[in-house]
Every structure is written in structure tokens, then in C-alpha cells.
Design an enzyme around this catalytic site. Structure first.
Site, PDB file in Angstrom:
ATOM      1  N   SER A   7      -9.771  23.430 -49.087  1.00 39.84           N
ATOM      2  CA  SER A   7      -9.081  22.157 -48.487  1.00 39.84           C
ATOM      3  C   SER A   7      -8.150  21.520 -49.404  1.00 39.84           C
ATOM      4  CB  SER A   7     -10.054  21.297 -47.935  1.00 39.84           C
ATOM      5  OG  SER A   7     -11.077  20.984 -49.230  1.00 39.84           O
ATOM      6  N   LYS A  63      -4.857  17.045 -45.555  1.00 38.09           N
ATOM      7  CA  LYS A  63      -4.658  15.704 -44.638  1.00 38.09           C
ATOM      8  C   LYS A  63      -3.522  15.729 -44.010  1.00 38.09           C
ATOM      9  CE  LYS A  63      -8.679  13.716 -45.923  1.00 38.09           C
ATOM     10  NZ  LYS A  63      -9.312  14.204 -46.940  1.00 38.09           N
ATOM     11  N   GLU A 121      -6.842   4.088 -43.052  1.00 36.01           N
ATOM     12  CA  GLU A 121      -8.065   3.719 -43.989  1.00 36.01           C
ATOM     13  C   GLU A 121      -7.827   4.744 -44.900  1.00 36.01           C
ATOM     14  OE1 GLU A 121      -8.682   5.564 -41.441  1.00 36.01           O
ATOM     15  OE2 GLU A 121      -9.858   7.166 -42.159  1.00 36.01           O
TER      16      GLU A 121
HETATM   17  C1  LIG Z   1     -10.500  14.146 -47.475  1.00 37.06           C
HETATM   18  C2  LIG Z   1     -10.928  15.804 -48.144  1.00 37.06           C
HETATM   19  C3  LIG Z   1     -12.083  16.277 -47.587  1.00 37.06           C
HETATM   20  C4  LIG Z   1     -13.144  15.914 -46.679  1.00 37.06           C
HETATM   21  O1  LIG Z   1     -12.660  15.431 -45.487  1.00 37.06           O
HETATM   22  P1  LIG Z   1     -12.748  16.397 -44.222  1.00 37.06           P
HETATM   23  O2  LIG Z   1     -12.396  15.453 -42.925  1.00 37.06           O
HETATM   24  O3  LIG Z   1     -14.302  16.458 -44.142  1.00 37.06           O
HETATM   25  O4  LIG Z   1     -12.169  17.491 -44.230  1.00 37.06           O
HETATM   26  C5  LIG Z   1     -12.342  17.776 -48.124  1.00 37.06           C
HETATM   27  N1  LIG Z   1     -11.438  18.261 -49.022  1.00 37.06           N
HETATM   28  C6  LIG Z   1     -10.152  17.468 -49.473  1.00 37.06           C
HETATM   29  C7  LIG Z   1      -9.576  18.204 -50.583  1.00 37.06           C
HETATM   30  C8  LIG Z   1     -10.055  16.080 -48.899  1.00 37.06           C
HETATM   31  O5  LIG Z   1      -8.875  15.603 -49.536  1.00 37.06           O
END
Ligand SMILES: *Cc1c(COP(=O)(O)O)cnc(C)c1O
Length: 401
Positions: free
Chosen positions: A384, A95, A117
Site C-alpha cells: 500500500s 491514497k 482530515e
Molecule cells: C493510510 C494508509 C493505510 C491505511 O488506510 P486504509 O484505508 O486502510 O488503506 C495503509 N497503508 C498506507 C501506506 C497508508 O498510507
């Protein structure tokens, strides 16, 4: 599949095929146009790109490693698996890539106040972090229900100096927090920039967020080239709004040999009503300023999604994914809560990495994919985020003693 060598999306009006666009109250037309024009003007300038690179290097922690998952690879004895380590970014997920990019734009546009948000609080934390670093006033809208279930991230945001505003409308979760942030922006756009947390919303957000997240795919391509001299055969990423997925997919879209798979949250199963598989089970609609796939009833009312991971619990999806789905450039599948939880345990114990519950959906799919691969092939999974924020849920659900 037809050739993607001429992939130029979105078009001038923000359309990805029939998706995307700008479905907004009239008062937001001027600020969105101002943002788009400003962004287009500076996005490819050497000054802006080197500034972004500077902060990524000294603050975000980029480039993030590409880690060979040796034990997992040996266990299946088929394709080699690599993890792109966004879990090692400052604040614990991808993020921050978008938050840094957007705050630099906001500062150059002369904005003094930032709003955002948040659902699980990962995006809110990333925004509160960059606001603290660059000295801007920060307000984060968060559903009351999420405030209760994500206490550690609420504490982080407050410690960083942000004000966290509880949202009590609707289901008191992410979609209601987004509505509230849009409402704030309608009345304060002159001095305020709204940092959206995923590749969603009205044009130019889906394009801008994709561009800022595509550093993930660009680095992956270079790193894999250095390690193996090849392109990956498969890329896997979980899909909520779709920002980490489009970030790793985008630089490979014109590489036709690369198969890309997005994994949505199937919750308690896509045959039940408790899931968040927007592309798998949804249909064309309009939501949060964009045309896209949406989980809705036959009257067009949004159905409350469900996932054990708060970050995937969103009834829409970024419009570029809707387009990539329809042209079949990306395959979208899903993993259940149960499969994701099992993957958290497996990956923690085989590779020494505790993944976020969102990420675990992509990891869960390895169990289906790997037996079908050949040795010599390469699979990259976008890691992610890290699982620290989910420890309470994970321990509770897995009954680990
Ligand atoms: C917020 C988040 C997501 C989902 O958001 P995307 O916009 O689909 O990437 C996925 N993995 C993690 C670790 C997150 O914090």
C-alpha cells in the site's frame, strides 16, 4: 461460502447488510444526496472513465507494477509471492487514487474549496497535491499530536499550498480531525467538497472510495493473468479504514477460489487494551456517520486505539469490511507492532523495497501463511505504501546502526 455472483453492495440506501447507511446531522442530508446523485450519474460514463485513466497515466503513475518477490519465494520454497506496487504511486501510497477521483467530481460539481482530515498525513498530502494540480483551495484538519509526530508530511502539505489546521479536541488524533472536518462541512457544504481518506463515513463515501481504489484490484487481475494465466490463491492487505484492502479485494469478490485476508493492527497485542484490531475485538456501533464494527467500551464510548503505524490507528473500519467479515468472505487477522517492524527489516533486505509500517502488517502475515501454502500457488500482497515517512520510527524501534 455461499455464491457471491450476485454481490451488489451497497444497496440503494448505502447498506452493506446491516452496516453502512447514513447517520448524520440533518444539514448534511442534502449535500450527501447531491453528491450521491451526481456520482451515480457520471461514474460509469466513458468520458469520466477516460478522464480518470488519463490522470492516472500521466500524474499518478498507473498502472503500478506487479513485482515478483523472487528471493522471498525461494526462501520459503512454497507459493509464489507478488507485490502490487502502490508504493510507487505519486506521493508514495494508494491514497492518491481516491484523491484524484474525488477532486474530479468536486470540480464538475462546481466546488471551489476542498477539506480533508488526515492522521499520518498521507491522505492530507495526496489531497494537497491534487488541489495544487487543479487549483483548488485546500484545508486539512490534523490532530495536534499527529502534527508533532508527522513533521515531514506537515511540511509537504504546507509546501503544496494547503493550510493545515491543528485540532486540539479529544485525543488530538485522527478521529478528532475527522470530527472537525465534518463540522466544517456542515457549515460550508455549498462551496466545499469533503474528501474522506478511507472507505468510511456516511453513504456514498464507502462506495465511492472503494470504486476509486478498485483500480488496484482490476490492474492486479489483468497483470497476473498476463504473467501466469491464473487468479491468485491468496490476496493480503492491511486494514485501517480499509481502502487499500477493499481496492484490491473488490474485483475478486465473485471469484470464489480466491482467499482474501485483511490484516489489522494488533499493537502491543489484542489481549492488551493497546491495539487497533476493530474487526477482531470490536463490536457493532455507530461512528462517523456509519454503522460498523467499532472498538468501544460497554457504554458505547470509543476506546482510543493504538498502533505503531499512524495509518492503522483508527477505532472504526469501513462498513463493507464489517459485512465481508460477517459473511466470512474475507478472513481478518492481526499483526503486532513488533511483527510489523520485523517485517520491514526482512522485506527491505530480501527484496530491496522499504515498505510503509502499515503495509508491513500485511507482510508480517506472510511468515504465518507461506509455510502452509503449496508450491504452484500464488499470493499477492498489496504494497500500500513506501516507508520513507516512517524512517525515524523504524530506525528508533529497530536500533539499526
Ligand atoms: C493510510 C494508509 C493505510 C491505511 O488506510 P486504509 O484505508 O486502510 O488503506 C495503509 N497503508 C498506507 C501506506 C497508508 O498510507
Amino acid at each position: 461460502m455461499s455464491s457471491q455472483s450476485n454481490y451488489h453492495y451497497p444497496d440503494a440506501l448505502g447498506h452493506f447488510g446491516k452496516y453502512g447507511g447514513r447517520f448524520i446531522p440533518e444539514t448534511l442530508y442534502a449535500p450527501l444526496t447531491e453528491l450521491e446523485n451526481f456520482y451515480r450519474k457520471i461514474k460509469d460514463t466513458p468520458e469520466f472513465l477516460s478522464e480518470l485513466e488519463f490522470y492516472h497515466k500521466e500524474f499518478t503513475g498507473r498502472p503500478t507494477p506487479l513485482t515478483f518477490a523472487e528471493n522471498l519465494t525461494k526462501h520459503y520454497g512454497k507459493a509464489a509471492v507478488y507485490f502490487k506496487r502502490e508504493d510507487l504511486c505519486h506521493t508514495g501510497a494508494h491514497k492518491i487514487n481516491n484523491a484524484i477521483g474525488q477532486i474530479l467530481i468536486a470540480i464538475k460539481m462546481g466546488k471551489k474549496r476542498i477539506i480533508a482530515e488526515t492522521g499520518a498525513g498521507q491522505h492530507g498530502t495526496a489531497v494537497a497535491t491534487v488541489c495544487a494540480k487543479f487549483g483548488l483551495n485546500c484545508t486539512v484538519y490534523m490532530g495536534e499530536k499527529d502534527i508533532q509526530r508527522q513533521a515531514p508530511n506537515v511540511a509537504r502539505m504546507k509546501l503544496l499550498g494547503a493550510s493545515v489546521v491543528p485540532v486540539t479536541s479529544g485525543s488530538k488524533t485522527l478521529k478528532d480531525a475527522t470530527n472537525e472536518a465534518i463540522r466544517d462541512w456542515v457549515t460550508h457544504a455549498d462551496n466545499t467538497h469533503y474528501i474522506i481518506g478511507s472507505a468510511v463515513g456516511p453513504h456514498p463515501y464507502p462506495m465511492m472510495v472503494r470504486d476509486f481504489q478498485s483500480v488496484i484490484g482490476t490492474e492486479t487481475k489483468e497483470q497476473l493473468q498476463q504473467i501466469t494465466g491464473k487468479l491468485p490463491d491468496y490476496i493480503l492487505a492491511c486494514v485501517g479504514g480499509g481502502s487499500n484492502a477493499i481496492g484490491i479485494f473488490y474485483p475478486f469478490i465473485t471469484d470464489e477460489s480466491v482467499r482474501m485476508i485483511g490484516i489489522e493492527a494488533a499493537g502491543e497485542g489484542t489481549e492488551t487494551k493497546k491495539h487497533a484490531a476493530t474487526l477482531g475485538k470490536g463490536s457493532d456501533g455507530i461512528f462517523h456517520g456509519m454503522r460498523t464494527y467499532l472498538i468501544q467500551d460497554d457504554k458505547g464510548q470509543v476506546i482510543e486505539p493504538h498502533s505503531v503505524s499512524a495509518g492503522l490507528d483508527y477505532p472504526g473500519v469501513g462498513p463493507e469490511h464489517s459485512y465481508l467479515h460477517d459473511i466470512k468472505r474475507v478472513q481478518y487477522v492481526s499483526a503486532t507492532d513488533k511483527e510489523a517492524l520485523a517485517a520491514v527489516k526482512t522485506i527491505s533486505r530480501t527484496e530491496g523495497i522499504i515498505p510503509a509500517l502499515e503495509t508491513a502488517h500485511a507482510l508480517a502475515y506472510l511468515e504465518k501463511l507461506l509455510p502452509e501454502t503449496k508450491s504452484g500457488e500464488i499470493v499477492v500482497v498489496n504494497m500500500s505504501g513506501r516507508g520513507d515517512k516512517d524512517l525515524a520510527t523504524i530506525m528508533n524501534e529497530l536500533h539499526i546502526e
